[in-house]
Design an enzyme around this catalytic site. Structure first.
Site, mmCIF file in Angstrom:
data_model
loop_
_atom_site.group_PDB
_atom_site.id
_atom_site.type_symbol
_atom_site.label_atom_id
_atom_site.label_comp_id
_atom_site.label_asym_id
_atom_site.label_seq_id
_atom_site.Cartn_x
_atom_site.Cartn_y
_atom_site.Cartn_z
ATOM 1 N N LYS A 46 0.827 -1.206 0.000
ATOM 2 C CA LYS A 46 0.000 0.000 0.000
ATOM 3 C C LYS A 46 0.865 1.261 0.000
ATOM 4 C CE LYS A 46 -1.856 1.837 3.619
ATOM 5 N NZ LYS A 46 -2.631 2.100 4.860
ATOM 6 N N ASP A 56 -6.665 1.262 1.102
ATOM 7 C CA ASP A 56 -6.659 1.285 2.563
ATOM 8 C C ASP A 56 -8.039 0.859 3.059
ATOM 9 O OD1 ASP A 56 -8.285 3.432 2.015
ATOM 10 O OD2 ASP A 56 -7.301 4.796 3.404
#
Length: 217
Positions: free
Chosen positions: A120, A138
């Site tokens: 991420k 997220d």
């Protein structure tokens, strides 16, 4: 949600916010990298308060490395998990100095090899700094994608892969920021603000809620 609806979904978000960007404060690729590492399980507001004090003192790999773990902790101790984050940031600074001449690499494998940098974080840096059409997922984007029907998946990676596949190309570069901001402020976790949402007419959740209310009436 079908592809025509996805096109309208992002066109609507773009009309509301033509130039979305991260809410993390940064002035260089390195500053963004460190801010994103610090943002894990922390708010952008909290990270900004810490980096607003840190960066005027040290905002390069060399300068932060010179602070050492204990020195860095004094600036980031208000952030959750600051002990492990301080260690990772110092290790990352050392690796950047030794392996990348102090520069942030524009390569996924090299980024993910840095301590404290997962997929991420790498995606955020690749997208925001290097303008690569990747998708950082997220908790906000995972929730919103499943709730609205934009891109359903049981795991973060499944949602990421689906989004990369179905987001129209013209929106891909900014899609991460539109989705995270919409999830953070409108499509919130406990009680989504459907009355403030500009894309309810495209949303599975809103349609299901409306149908449920009409049936119970």
């Amino acid at each position: 949600m079908n592809q025509r609806q996805r096109q309208e979904f992002f066109a609507t978000l773009r009309a509301q916010n033509p130039a979305p960007t991260t809410e993390l404060n940064y002035n260089s690729p390195f500053e963004l990298l460190i801010a994103v590492i610090l943002s894990a399980q922390a708010t952008d507001v909290g990270v900004n308060k810490a980096t607003d004090k840190l960066y005027p003192v040290a905002n390069t790999p060399e300068a932060i490395y010179q602070l050492g773990v204990d020195g860095l902790k004094q600036y980031i101790k208000t952030i959750g998990l600051f002990n492990s984050k301080a260690e990772n940031v110092i290790k990352t600074c050392r690796q950047l100095i030794e392996q990348h001449n102090g520069e942030v690499p524009a390569d996924r494998a090299a980024l993910e090899a840095l301590p404290g940098v997962g997929r991420k974080t790498a995606n955020v840096v690749l997208n925001t700094v290097f303008k690569q059409p990747v998708m950082a997922v997220d908790t906000h984007i995972f929730r919103l994608s499943n709730r609205t029907g934009l891109a359903k998946g049981k795991t973060v990676r499944a949602v990421e892969d689906k989004l990369v596949k179905v987001v129209p190309a013209e929106f891909m570069l900014d899609a991460h920021h539109w989705l995270i901001l919409h999830g953070r402020y409108v499509c919130t976790a406990r009680k989504p603000k459907c009355d403030e949402c500009c894309v309810t007419h495209l949303c599975d959740y809103f349609r299901d809620q409306t149908r449920r209310i009409s049936h119970s009436a």
